[in-house]
Design an enzyme around this catalytic site. Structure first.
Site, short mmCIF file in Angstrom:
data_model
loop_
_atom_site.label_atom_id
_atom_site.label_comp_id
_atom_site.label_asym_id
_atom_site.label_seq_id
_atom_site.Cartn_x
_atom_site.Cartn_y
_atom_site.Cartn_z
N ASP A 1 -7.85 -8.84 5.68
CA ASP A 1 -8.73 -8.50 7.04
C ASP A 1 -9.42 -6.95 6.71
O ASP A 1 -8.62 -6.00 6.31
CB ASP A 1 -8.28 -8.78 8.10
N ASP B 1 0.96 -1.30 -0.15
CA ASP B 1 -0.03 0.04 0.01
C ASP B 1 0.84 1.25 0.01
O ASP B 1 1.57 1.60 -0.99
CB ASP B 1 -0.95 -0.07 1.12
N ARG C 1 -10.51 -12.75 6.31
CA ARG C 1 -9.47 -13.39 5.94
C ARG C 1 -9.92 -14.82 5.18
O ARG C 1 -9.04 -14.99 4.31
CB ARG C 1 -8.48 -13.67 6.97
N VAL D 1 -9.67 -3.76 0.16
CA VAL D 1 -10.16 -4.86 -0.28
C VAL D 1 -9.72 -5.87 0.81
O VAL D 1 -9.03 -5.84 1.81
CB VAL D 1 -9.19 -5.44 -1.47
N LYS E 1 -1.05 -1.75 -4.72
CA LYS E 1 -1.95 -0.40 -4.57
C LYS E 1 -0.95 0.69 -5.24
O LYS E 1 -0.74 1.50 -4.26
CB LYS E 1 -2.56 -0.23 -3.37
#
Ligand code: IMP
Ligand code: MG
Length: 180
Positions: A164, A108, A170, A158, A136
């Site tokens: 999670d 991320d 999960r 997501v 991402k």
């Protein structure tokens, strides 16, 4: 509302199906098996998010390999990394004997992985590469590029396949967009 209804009501849509994930993993397993043939290979799976991914990925690899787990937390003041990564679970292998592949669920901002790589490099592994299930790139804060990225996704939150929301979801077999 029953627990199952509550579980499903936040799933907006399936972004990546079970079949798409499995197909990509088989291709990637083949690629890694060729690249690391006759090399001592150690996968380091970053917990908790990558436990599902690594379990499928290691079974798609057809050469000998070891799998170890690491749990890390990074600390930041504002948007700047303090370079402090706290390891709550570490690997026991002597990394100077291995070619290491770090397995992540998602990159991320890139901060966590950046700190983990810096830390692992100090242990003199024969080589270090990064594999991530999801990327991402639009959210990146530190310069970080995976060597292998299975899927690039837009700036969405997501869940599923190890990822999670507040520790839930999960166990979904696919990647889904989460909505509040
Ligand atoms: P970063 O790259 O340091 O920002 O952190 C990546 C970590 O944030 C991942 O390992 C996930 O645990 C979490 N994360 C980032 N984006 C998502 C998402 O869309 N869903 C679930 N977890 C996420
Ligand atoms: Mg994670």
């Amino acid at each position: 509302m029953k627990p199952t209804e509550k579980f499903n009501s936040h799933i907006k849509r399936i972004l990546i199906s079970e079949e798409e994930i499995q197909q990509k993993i088989v291709e990637t397993g083949r690629q890694i098996s060729e690249e690391y043939r006759d090399k001592p290979l150690l996968f380091i799976s970053i917990l908790n998010g990558s436990f599902v991914f690594i379990s499928d990925l290691c079974r798609a690899v057809t050469i000998p390999c070891e799998v170890a787990f690491m749990c890390a937390r990074s600390y930041y003041s504002g948007t700047v990394s303090t370079g402090n990564v706290s390891i709550t679970l570490d690997v026991s292998q002597d990394l100077s004997k291995y070619h290491v592949i770090i397995a992540e669920d998602i990159i991320d901002t890139g901060r966590t992985l950046h700190d983990i790589i810096e830390l692992l490099k100090k242990r003199n592994p024969l080589s270090v590469k990064v594999i991530t299930l999801l990327d991402k790139p639009s959210r990146r804060i530190v310069d970080m590029k995976a060597d292998i990225s299975l899927f690039t996704i837009p700036d969405l939150f997501v869940v599923g396949y190890g990822l999670d929301y507040a520790e839930i979801y999960r166990n979904l077999p696919y990647i889904a967009e989460y909505e509040e």
